[in-house]
Motif scaffolding. Structure first.
Motif, PDB file in Angstrom:
ATOM      1  N   ARG A  42       1.143  -1.662  -0.115  1.00  0.00           N
ATOM      2  CA  ARG A  42      -0.233  -0.078   0.321  1.00  0.00           C
ATOM      3  C   ARG A  42       0.675   1.317  -0.340  1.00  0.00           C
ATOM      4  N   PRO A  43       0.090   1.711  -1.245  1.00  0.00           N
ATOM      5  CA  PRO A  43       1.207   3.247  -0.984  1.00  0.00           C
ATOM      6  C   PRO A  43       0.813   4.468   0.567  1.00  0.00           C
ATOM      7  N   GLU A  44       1.419   4.778   1.097  1.00  0.00           N
ATOM      8  CA  GLU A  44       1.669   6.144   2.032  1.00  0.00           C
ATOM      9  C   GLU A  44      -0.249   6.619   2.439  1.00  0.00           C
ATOM     10  N   GLU A  45      -0.474   7.248   1.021  1.00  0.00           N
ATOM     11  CA  GLU A  45      -1.955   7.583   1.559  1.00  0.00           C
ATOM     12  C   GLU A  45      -3.205   6.538   1.833  1.00  0.00           C
ATOM     13  N   ARG A  46      -2.597   5.168   1.366  1.00  0.00           N
ATOM     14  CA  ARG A  46      -3.952   4.399   1.940  1.00  0.00           C
ATOM     15  C   ARG A  46      -3.510   3.474   3.281  1.00  0.00           C
TER      16      ARG A  46
END
Length: 93
Positions: A42-46
């Motif tokens: 998962r990217p930071e935003e998720r």
């Protein structure tokens, strides 16, 4: 304040709310570390969104992400009434 001793947000002090928010975030972070398959790709935003779920579950939607706060945006903002109770940034190290 003991965790689980729920009171409406307006009945807690900013310091109590801040401590509770940090405690909730630490617990959510620990759970993400225990379930790496859930968050590994998962990217930071998720990851931030997962943390927001934890905050909003208790603070009933008072937390926002990627929110304009002054001149800049912040990743996590817990705002109760007209006060910023907690401001946080998410970083992957």
């Amino acid at each position: 304040m003991r965790f689980g001793g729920w009171r409406p947000e307006h009945a807690t002090s900013d310091a109590d709310s801040y401590q509770l928010a940090v405690r909730l975030l630490v617990g959510a972070r620990n759970q993400m570390e225990r379930l790496p398959a859930l968050v590994a790709s998962r990217p930071e935003e998720r990851l931030r969104d997962i943390l927001l779920v934890s905050l909003n579950a208790f603070f009933e939607g008072e937390s926002t992400g990627e929110t304009l706060n002054g001149k800049w945006k912040t990743d996590l903002l817990l705002r109760i009434g007209d006060r910023n109770v907690m401001v946080g940034e998410c970083k992957i190290w």
